[in-house]
Write an enzyme that holds these catalytic residues in place. Sequence first.
Site, PDB file in Angstrom:
ATOM      1  N   MET A  30       0.913  -1.299  -0.184  1.00 37.09           N
ATOM      2  CA  MET A  30       0.130   0.021  -0.132  1.00 37.09           C
ATOM      3  C   MET A  30       0.908   1.066  -0.115  1.00 37.09           C
ATOM      4  SD  MET A  30      -3.585  -0.863   2.189  1.00 37.09           S
ATOM      5  CE  MET A  30      -3.101  -0.657   3.829  1.00 37.09           C
ATOM      6  N   GLY A  31       2.155   0.998  -0.484  1.00 36.58           N
ATOM      7  CA  GLY A  31       3.272   2.174  -0.539  1.00 36.58           C
ATOM      8  C   GLY A  31       3.556   2.636   0.902  1.00 36.58           C
ATOM      9  N   ALA A  32       4.023   3.666   1.149  1.00 40.82           N
ATOM     10  CA  ALA A  32       4.947   4.313   2.259  1.00 40.82           C
ATOM     11  C   ALA A  32       5.912   3.223   2.525  1.00 40.82           C
ATOM     12  CB  ALA A  32       3.830   4.583   3.453  1.00 40.82           C
ATOM     13  N   LEU A  33       6.591   2.999   1.723  1.00 39.50           N
ATOM     14  CA  LEU A  33       7.740   2.009   1.714  1.00 39.50           C
ATOM     15  C   LEU A  33       8.597   2.187   2.667  1.00 39.50           C
ATOM     16  CD1 LEU A  33       7.982   1.192  -2.272  1.00 39.50           C
ATOM     17  CD2 LEU A  33       6.287   0.304  -0.513  1.00 39.50           C
ATOM     18  N   HIS A  37       9.465  -3.662   3.230  1.00 39.81           N
ATOM     19  CA  HIS A  37       8.916  -3.736   1.888  1.00 39.81           C
ATOM     20  C   HIS A  37      10.215  -4.036   0.904  1.00 39.81           C
ATOM     21  CE1 HIS A  37       5.767  -0.850   3.381  1.00 39.81           C
ATOM     22  NE2 HIS A  37       4.878  -1.957   2.903  1.00 39.81           N
ATOM     23  N   GLN A 153      -2.827 -12.022   8.167  1.00 42.35           N
ATOM     24  CA  GLN A 153      -2.865 -11.796   6.676  1.00 42.35           C
ATOM     25  C   GLN A 153      -2.200 -12.944   5.891  1.00 42.35           C
ATOM     26  OE1 GLN A 153      -2.741  -7.715   4.841  1.00 42.35           O
ATOM     27  NE2 GLN A 153      -0.718  -8.561   4.317  1.00 42.35           N
ATOM     28  N   SER A 186       4.667   1.075   8.231  1.00 42.70           N
ATOM     29  CA  SER A 186       4.180   2.347   7.572  1.00 42.70           C
ATOM     30  C   SER A 186       3.609   3.394   8.781  1.00 42.70           C
ATOM     31  CB  SER A 186       3.380   2.391   6.479  1.00 42.70           C
ATOM     32  OG  SER A 186       4.061   1.509   5.474  1.00 42.70           O
TER      33      SER A 186
END
Length: 278
Positions: A30-33, A37, A153, A186
Amino acid sequence: MRTLREVTALRGCVAGWKAEGRRVGVVPTMGALHAGHMSLVSAAQAGCDRVIATIFVNPRQFDDPADLANYPRTEARDAAMLGAAGVDVLFAPPSEVVYPPGFATTVSVAGVSRELEGAFRPGHFDGMATVVAKLFLMTGAERAFFGEKDWQQLQIIRQLVRDLDLPVTITGCPTLREPDGLAMASRNTRLSAAERAVAPALLVAMEAAASAIRGGMPVAGALSRARAAVLAAGFAEVDYLDLRGAERLEPLATPDRPARLLAAATLGGVRLIDNIAL
Ligand code: PAF
Protein backbone atom coordinates in the site's frame (compact mmCIF):
# COMPACT_ATOMS: atom_id res chain seq x y z
CA MET A 1 11.11 0.73 -14.21
CA ARG A 2 7.78 1.21 -15.99
CA THR A 3 4.80 2.55 -14.05
CA LEU A 4 1.53 1.04 -15.25
CA ARG A 5 -1.96 1.97 -14.13
CA GLU A 6 -4.19 -0.11 -16.42
CA VAL A 7 -4.78 -3.86 -16.32
CA THR A 8 -4.53 -4.33 -20.11
CA ALA A 9 -1.06 -2.79 -20.24
CA LEU A 10 0.05 -4.84 -17.25
CA ARG A 11 -1.23 -8.09 -18.75
CA GLY A 12 0.49 -7.31 -22.08
CA CYS A 13 3.78 -6.74 -20.31
CA VAL A 14 3.50 -9.93 -18.23
CA ALA A 15 2.45 -11.98 -21.29
CA GLY A 16 5.64 -10.81 -23.04
CA TRP A 17 7.77 -11.90 -20.08
CA LYS A 18 6.06 -15.27 -19.86
CA ALA A 19 6.52 -15.83 -23.61
CA GLU A 20 10.26 -15.45 -22.97
CA GLY A 21 10.05 -18.02 -20.16
CA ARG A 22 10.58 -15.47 -17.34
CA ARG A 23 9.39 -16.23 -13.82
CA VAL A 24 7.27 -13.33 -12.59
CA GLY A 25 6.96 -12.29 -8.94
CA VAL A 26 4.76 -9.68 -7.29
CA VAL A 27 5.19 -7.66 -4.10
CA PRO A 28 1.79 -6.17 -3.18
CA THR A 29 2.00 -3.02 -1.03
CA MET A 30 0.00 0.00 0.00
CA GLY A 31 3.05 2.23 -0.48
CA ALA A 32 4.76 4.33 2.23
CA LEU A 33 7.63 1.93 1.64
CA HIS A 34 10.30 1.14 4.21
CA ALA A 35 13.14 -1.34 4.52
CA GLY A 36 10.67 -4.12 5.32
CA HIS A 37 9.02 -3.73 1.91
CA MET A 38 12.40 -3.53 0.22
CA SER A 39 13.37 -6.86 1.81
CA LEU A 40 10.30 -8.35 0.08
CA VAL A 41 11.54 -6.86 -3.19
CA SER A 42 14.97 -8.44 -2.63
CA ALA A 43 13.38 -11.82 -1.90
CA ALA A 44 11.29 -11.51 -5.06
CA GLN A 45 14.34 -10.60 -7.13
CA ALA A 46 16.24 -13.57 -5.72
CA GLY A 47 13.46 -15.99 -6.72
CA CYS A 48 12.08 -14.47 -9.94
CA ASP A 49 13.31 -13.07 -13.27
CA ARG A 50 10.90 -10.14 -13.33
CA VAL A 51 9.38 -8.31 -10.35
CA ILE A 52 6.21 -6.24 -10.17
CA ALA A 53 5.57 -4.09 -7.10
CA THR A 54 2.04 -2.85 -6.62
CA ILE A 55 0.97 0.25 -4.73
CA PHE A 56 -2.71 0.60 -3.96
CA VAL A 57 -4.14 2.05 -0.76
CA ASN A 58 -7.11 -0.27 -0.69
CA PRO A 59 -10.13 1.59 0.72
CA ARG A 60 -12.01 -1.68 1.32
CA GLN A 61 -9.62 -2.87 3.99
CA PHE A 62 -9.91 0.25 6.16
CA ASP A 63 -12.62 -0.09 8.78
CA ASP A 64 -11.94 3.45 10.01
CA PRO A 65 -12.34 6.36 7.51
CA ALA A 66 -9.90 8.50 9.53
CA ASP A 67 -7.26 5.77 9.25
CA LEU A 68 -7.75 5.70 5.47
CA ALA A 69 -7.55 9.49 5.25
CA ASN A 70 -4.37 9.58 7.36
CA TYR A 71 -2.62 6.68 5.64
CA PRO A 72 0.67 8.03 4.24
CA ARG A 73 0.67 8.39 0.44
CA THR A 74 4.18 8.83 -0.92
CA GLU A 75 4.09 7.42 -4.45
CA ALA A 76 6.88 9.55 -5.96
CA ARG A 77 9.28 8.61 -3.18
CA ASP A 78 8.17 4.96 -3.28
CA ALA A 79 8.64 4.81 -7.05
CA ALA A 80 12.16 6.21 -6.70
CA MET A 81 12.99 3.50 -4.13
CA LEU A 82 11.56 0.72 -6.29
CA GLY A 83 13.28 2.02 -9.42
CA ALA A 84 16.62 2.26 -7.63
CA ALA A 85 16.17 -1.31 -6.39
CA GLY A 86 15.68 -2.57 -9.95
CA VAL A 87 11.98 -3.43 -9.84
CA ASP A 88 10.73 -3.99 -13.40
CA VAL A 89 7.18 -2.66 -13.14
CA LEU A 90 5.30 -0.55 -10.63
CA PHE A 91 1.58 -1.23 -10.91
CA ALA A 92 -0.23 1.67 -9.23
CA PRO A 93 -3.83 1.60 -10.40
CA PRO A 94 -6.36 4.30 -9.57
CA SER A 95 -9.29 3.20 -7.46
CA GLU A 96 -11.70 2.98 -10.41
CA VAL A 97 -9.45 0.44 -12.16
CA VAL A 98 -9.58 -1.86 -9.12
CA TYR A 99 -13.20 -1.13 -8.22
CA PRO A 100 -15.02 0.00 -11.36
CA PRO A 101 -18.56 1.34 -10.98
CA GLY A 102 -20.89 -1.54 -10.15
CA PHE A 103 -18.17 -3.65 -8.50
CA ALA A 104 -20.09 -6.13 -6.33
CA THR A 105 -17.79 -9.00 -5.33
CA THR A 106 -16.25 -9.71 -1.93
CA VAL A 107 -13.74 -12.46 -1.25
CA SER A 108 -14.21 -13.64 2.31
CA VAL A 109 -12.01 -16.29 3.94
CA ALA A 110 -13.89 -17.74 6.91
CA GLY A 111 -12.25 -19.19 10.02
CA VAL A 112 -8.78 -17.71 10.17
CA SER A 113 -10.14 -14.22 9.28
CA ARG A 114 -12.60 -13.93 12.10
CA GLU A 115 -10.56 -13.50 15.27
CA LEU A 116 -7.70 -11.23 16.39
CA GLU A 117 -7.50 -8.44 13.78
CA GLY A 118 -10.76 -9.70 12.26
CA ALA A 119 -12.61 -9.15 15.54
CA PHE A 120 -11.20 -5.65 16.07
CA ARG A 121 -11.35 -4.47 12.44
CA PRO A 122 -14.63 -5.72 10.96
CA GLY A 123 -14.43 -6.07 7.18
CA HIS A 124 -10.67 -5.53 7.09
CA PHE A 125 -9.74 -9.02 5.96
CA ASP A 126 -12.60 -9.26 3.44
CA GLY A 127 -11.28 -6.07 1.83
CA MET A 128 -7.72 -7.36 1.97
CA ALA A 129 -8.59 -10.79 0.52
CA THR A 130 -10.65 -9.17 -2.25
CA VAL A 131 -7.85 -6.89 -3.38
CA VAL A 132 -5.15 -9.55 -3.04
CA ALA A 133 -7.19 -11.98 -5.17
CA LYS A 134 -7.62 -9.21 -7.73
CA LEU A 135 -3.91 -8.34 -7.71
CA PHE A 136 -3.02 -12.00 -8.30
CA LEU A 137 -5.44 -12.19 -11.22
CA MET A 138 -4.43 -8.81 -12.66
CA THR A 139 -0.69 -9.46 -12.50
CA GLY A 140 -0.68 -13.19 -13.30
CA ALA A 141 2.45 -13.50 -11.14
CA GLU A 142 3.58 -17.04 -10.26
CA ARG A 143 5.06 -15.98 -6.94
CA ALA A 144 3.97 -13.41 -4.37
CA PHE A 145 5.88 -12.07 -1.37
CA PHE A 146 4.35 -10.88 1.92
CA GLY A 147 5.81 -9.90 5.29
CA GLU A 148 5.42 -12.12 8.33
CA LYS A 149 4.74 -8.96 10.31
CA ASP A 150 1.11 -9.32 9.19
CA TRP A 151 1.06 -12.96 10.28
CA GLN A 152 -2.71 -13.38 10.25
CA GLN A 153 -2.92 -11.74 6.82
CA LEU A 154 -0.29 -14.19 5.54
CA GLN A 155 -2.25 -17.21 6.82
CA ILE A 156 -5.45 -15.85 5.23
CA ILE A 157 -3.69 -15.37 1.89
CA ARG A 158 -2.33 -18.94 2.05
CA GLN A 159 -5.85 -20.23 2.72
CA LEU A 160 -7.28 -18.09 -0.09
CA VAL A 161 -4.75 -19.50 -2.57
CA ARG A 162 -5.42 -23.08 -1.45
CA ASP A 163 -9.20 -22.72 -1.50
CA LEU A 164 -9.42 -21.04 -4.91
CA ASP A 165 -6.55 -23.02 -6.53
CA LEU A 166 -4.92 -19.75 -7.50
CA PRO A 167 -1.74 -20.49 -9.50
CA VAL A 168 0.58 -18.45 -7.27
CA THR A 169 3.13 -19.55 -4.70
CA ILE A 170 3.17 -17.50 -1.51
CA THR A 171 6.43 -16.68 0.26
CA GLY A 172 6.40 -15.20 3.76
CA CYS A 173 9.44 -13.05 4.59
CA PRO A 174 10.74 -12.32 8.11
CA THR A 175 9.73 -9.13 9.92
CA LEU A 176 12.34 -6.39 9.73
CA ARG A 177 12.91 -4.52 12.97
CA GLU A 178 14.41 -1.20 14.01
CA PRO A 179 17.58 -1.50 16.13
CA ASP A 180 15.44 -1.25 19.31
CA GLY A 181 13.20 -4.10 18.15
CA LEU A 182 10.14 -2.17 16.91
CA ALA A 183 8.68 -3.96 13.89
CA MET A 184 8.97 -1.76 10.80
CA ALA A 185 5.57 -0.45 9.71
CA SER A 186 4.33 2.48 7.65
CA ARG A 187 2.22 3.57 10.63
CA ASN A 188 5.32 4.05 12.81
CA THR A 189 5.81 7.46 11.18
CA ARG A 190 2.66 8.61 12.99
CA LEU A 191 4.18 8.06 16.45
CA SER A 192 5.41 11.15 18.31
CA ALA A 193 9.00 11.05 19.59
CA ALA A 194 7.76 10.18 23.09
CA GLU A 195 5.50 7.41 21.76
CA ARG A 196 8.26 6.09 19.54
CA ALA A 197 10.44 5.70 22.65
CA VAL A 198 7.70 3.61 24.33
CA ALA A 199 6.83 1.48 21.28
CA PRO A 200 9.53 -1.22 21.68
CA ALA A 201 7.93 -2.19 25.03
CA LEU A 202 5.41 -4.27 23.08
CA LEU A 203 8.07 -6.65 21.76
CA VAL A 204 9.88 -6.68 25.11
CA ALA A 205 6.69 -7.85 26.83
CA MET A 206 6.01 -10.44 24.12
CA GLU A 207 9.53 -11.83 24.34
CA ALA A 208 9.29 -12.02 28.14
CA ALA A 209 6.00 -13.93 27.82
CA ALA A 210 7.46 -16.30 25.21
CA SER A 211 10.44 -17.02 27.37
CA ALA A 212 8.27 -17.54 30.49
CA ILE A 213 6.02 -19.98 28.58
CA ARG A 214 9.05 -21.83 27.23
CA GLY A 215 10.28 -22.03 30.82
CA GLY A 216 7.03 -23.71 31.93
CA MET A 217 4.92 -20.78 33.18
CA PRO A 218 1.17 -21.32 32.50
CA VAL A 219 0.17 -19.54 29.30
CA ALA A 220 -2.69 -17.51 30.84
CA GLY A 221 -0.47 -16.08 33.57
CA ALA A 222 2.37 -15.23 31.20
CA LEU A 223 -0.01 -13.47 28.81
CA SER A 224 -1.78 -11.42 31.46
CA ARG A 225 1.59 -10.34 32.89
CA ALA A 226 2.66 -9.27 29.39
CA ARG A 227 -0.57 -7.30 28.80
CA ALA A 228 -0.07 -5.50 32.11
CA ALA A 229 3.54 -4.69 31.20
CA VAL A 230 2.46 -3.16 27.87
CA LEU A 231 -0.10 -0.93 29.62
CA ALA A 232 2.38 0.01 32.34
CA ALA A 233 4.87 1.07 29.65
CA GLY A 234 2.38 3.69 28.39
CA PHE A 235 0.20 1.98 25.77
CA ALA A 236 -3.44 3.09 25.99
CA GLU A 237 -4.99 -0.28 25.14
CA VAL A 238 -4.07 -3.87 24.40
CA ASP A 239 -6.59 -5.31 21.94
CA TYR A 240 -5.05 -8.75 22.24
CA LEU A 241 -1.84 -10.43 23.25
CA ASP A 242 -2.50 -14.11 22.63
CA LEU A 243 -0.88 -17.44 21.97
CA ARG A 244 -2.26 -19.13 18.85
CA GLY A 245 -1.57 -22.11 16.62
CA ALA A 246 0.82 -20.84 13.96
CA GLU A 247 -1.28 -21.75 10.92
CA ARG A 248 -4.98 -21.83 11.84
CA LEU A 249 -4.55 -19.33 14.71
CA GLU A 250 -6.65 -21.37 17.14
CA PRO A 251 -6.28 -20.30 20.80
CA LEU A 252 -3.70 -22.37 22.70
CA ALA A 253 -3.78 -22.99 26.43
CA THR A 254 -0.52 -24.91 26.22
CA PRO A 255 2.28 -24.62 23.68
CA ASP A 256 1.79 -28.16 22.34
CA ARG A 257 2.25 -27.38 18.61
CA PRO A 258 3.94 -24.74 16.42
CA ALA A 259 2.69 -21.52 17.96
CA ARG A 260 2.77 -17.79 17.47
CA LEU A 261 2.40 -15.00 20.00
CA LEU A 262 0.36 -12.21 18.38
CA ALA A 263 -0.38 -8.76 19.74
CA ALA A 264 -2.15 -5.52 18.85
CA ALA A 265 -1.97 -2.46 21.07
CA THR A 266 -2.68 1.23 20.72
CA LEU A 267 -0.13 3.89 21.49
CA GLY A 268 -1.18 7.53 21.22
CA GLY A 269 -3.87 6.70 18.65
CA VAL A 270 -1.59 4.50 16.54
CA ARG A 271 -2.40 0.81 16.51
CA LEU A 272 0.71 -1.38 16.44
CA ILE A 273 0.72 -5.10 15.69
CA ASP A 274 3.49 -7.62 16.10
CA ASN A 275 4.04 -11.36 16.35
CA ILE A 276 6.82 -13.77 17.22
CA ALA A 277 7.29 -17.52 17.06
CA LEU A 278 7.15 -19.22 20.40
O1 PAF B 1 -0.06 -5.71 3.70
C1 PAF B 1 -0.48 -4.81 2.95
O2 PAF B 1 0.21 -3.81 2.67
C2 PAF B 1 -1.87 -4.91 2.36
O3 PAF B 1 -2.73 -5.54 3.25
C3 PAF B 1 -1.88 -5.63 1.00
C4 PAF B 1 -1.45 -7.07 1.11
C5 PAF B 1 -0.97 -4.90 0.01
C6 PAF B 1 -3.30 -5.62 0.42
O4 PAF B 1 -3.79 -4.33 0.27
